[in-house]
Design a protein around this motif. Sequence first.
Motif, PDB file in Angstrom:
ATOM      1  N   GLU A  81       7.012  -7.416  -4.378  1.00 37.28           N
ATOM      2  CA  GLU A  81       7.370  -7.457  -6.215  1.00 37.28           C
ATOM      3  C   GLU A  81       6.059  -5.107  -6.060  1.00 37.28           C
ATOM      4  OE1 GLU A  81       6.274 -10.720  -9.265  1.00 37.28           O
ATOM      5  OE2 GLU A  81       4.989  -9.180  -9.111  1.00 37.28           O
ATOM      6  N   THR A 105       6.090  -2.375  -9.245  1.00 38.30           N
ATOM      7  CA  THR A 105       6.061  -1.894 -10.372  1.00 38.30           C
ATOM      8  C   THR A 105       6.326  -0.302  -9.856  1.00 38.30           C
ATOM      9  OG1 THR A 105       3.553  -0.628  -9.943  1.00 38.30           O
ATOM     10  CG2 THR A 105       3.937  -2.547 -11.045  1.00 38.30           C
ATOM     11  N   ILE A 129       6.302   4.019  -7.487  1.00 43.69           N
ATOM     12  CA  ILE A 129       6.969   2.845  -6.565  1.00 43.69           C
ATOM     13  C   ILE A 129       5.241   2.420  -6.487  1.00 43.69           C
ATOM     14  CG2 ILE A 129       7.595   1.525  -5.302  1.00 43.69           C
ATOM     15  CD1 ILE A 129       9.977   3.308  -5.120  1.00 43.69           C
ATOM     16  N   GLY A 130       4.921   1.143  -7.173  1.00 39.45           N
ATOM     17  CA  GLY A 130       3.895   0.759  -6.785  1.00 39.45           C
ATOM     18  C   GLY A 130       3.875  -1.226  -6.200  1.00 39.45           C
ATOM     19  N   ARG A 169       1.747  -4.032  -3.604  1.00 42.21           N
ATOM     20  CA  ARG A 169       0.661  -4.251  -2.866  1.00 42.21           C
ATOM     21  C   ARG A 169       1.306  -4.422  -0.975  1.00 42.21           C
ATOM     22  NH1 ARG A 169      -3.309  -8.310  -5.536  1.00 42.21           N
ATOM     23  NH2 ARG A 169      -4.927  -6.826  -6.482  1.00 42.21           N
ATOM     24  N   ASN A 220      -3.852  -0.945  -2.313  1.00 46.44           N
ATOM     25  CA  ASN A 220      -3.171  -0.918  -2.668  1.00 46.44           C
ATOM     26  C   ASN A 220      -1.652   0.662  -2.260  1.00 46.44           C
ATOM     27  OD1 ASN A 220      -3.702  -2.818  -4.302  1.00 46.44           O
ATOM     28  ND2 ASN A 220      -5.107  -1.560  -4.940  1.00 46.44           N
ATOM     29  N   THR A 228       1.493   3.834  -3.407  1.00 48.46           N
ATOM     30  CA  THR A 228       2.243   4.446  -4.339  1.00 48.46           C
ATOM     31  C   THR A 228       3.128   5.373  -3.571  1.00 48.46           C
ATOM     32  OG1 THR A 228      -0.069   5.563  -5.078  1.00 48.46           O
ATOM     33  CG2 THR A 228       0.667   3.957  -6.566  1.00 48.46           C
TER      34      THR A 228
END
Lengths: 105, 357
Positions: free
Chosen positions: B18, B20, B30-31, B33, B39, B41
Amino acid sequence: MIITTTGFIEGRPVQEYLGIINAQSIIGANIFKDILGGLRDVFGGRSKTYEKVIEQAKSDALRELAEKAQGVGANAIIGVDLDFETIGGNASMLMVIASGTAVRI
Amino acid sequence: MKTWFGHFTSEAHAESVEATVLIYDKIIAIGYRDADASNQTLHWDIKDVEANFDVPSQSTQIRKRNEPAKRLHIEGRAALQYLQELQAEQNKPWHKKDKTKDKVKYLLGFLGVIGFFVGLYFLLVPWLAEKMAATVSVSTEEKMGNAVFDAMRLSSEEDRPASAIINEFFQAMKVPTEYNIHITVVKSDVVNAFALPGGNIVVYSGLLQQIKTYPELAALLSHEFTHVNNRHSTRSIFRQLGSRIFLSLIFGRFSSVTSVMIDQADRFKSLTYSRALEKEADLDGLAILRERDIDPEGFAELFQHLKGAAPASSSPEFLNSHPDIDKRVAYIRQASRNSKVSNNETLQAIFEKLNDK
């Protein structure tokens, strides 16, 4: 990503709280805009020049907030608050501060 | 900026994660896990990606041109449309891009406004000021001038006999005017003279001592008289006031640094006006002399006295309120060609009384 001023998101409970984040954008309208804005002050009416400047500052602040949220691994920001201030000797610079709680929903 | 939820696949992950997605200006951020819970990006440039609508999954598919293994999926068409709009905007020639059009409009609008106000400042405001100055009555000018004169009187000593002689001299010149001209000689080493609105003229004894012939005295008095008769002080006051009010309306909200700059600029302009008035006083004064067949060389000699008294000025003419002395001598001599000169015994006699006392 969902960005909202509400304290919760309907139907999507918070799984993780990732801390408070904030971002600010400080814009000085350039001297051209200042003069045009000054004229608007003399003659009255809406100042589209300054309105655009505030809009830009607000977008920048929200965008930076979103990027910070991505940085901490959040996929939503709740409780977002936008603050508008003027700073500088002559109150000539516009500042928008966006703050919120980064969460994972 | 627009935001979405999406799924990100790359060779590093077995299945998609998934993510963000933020799309703004020229960037896709785009971020997600990672498998090890860190995290991540990613930032992609809009011009480096290609996007299409994947029918089976009913989602927008975005990937980087040179890294086809990395893919982003976003449900629906909205992301695709937005991305295509941004890419189209990027591809426009610079003068057609939205932001540039705005900038050009601003610049033109601004220049137009500036031109308009510059026109006002240099043309309308002075014209208005002159009109208003013309409405001031002689008696008002007298009151103004007298107030200043009375204030000055307290701190200086008058040479009464000399004043009486000078006044007699001026009366003998028979210059027609609606003003009551009253000349006062003040005891001082200063080599100067000046006129106040309404008719008071002050001559310092330092200057008087330098004057050796009656044409010089006539020149001095007619110069100062012109300042009074042509209302130079009053006009100057109105012009400066008009300029200042206009400038503070426009520039009022600026910092002190800008105000000082604007002040100085305005001052240069008033110096130009001041020099123009001095020239007018010289030339109209000369006309008075010529009408009475008085030797115009008196003017040139007067200027030499002023030059002698003032220390050699290192500041250029444009910083001075008076035209450069050599220039004054030049235009006076130019204007006084072909003058008829005859000796005026009355004036000569009165002038000699000064030497007797």
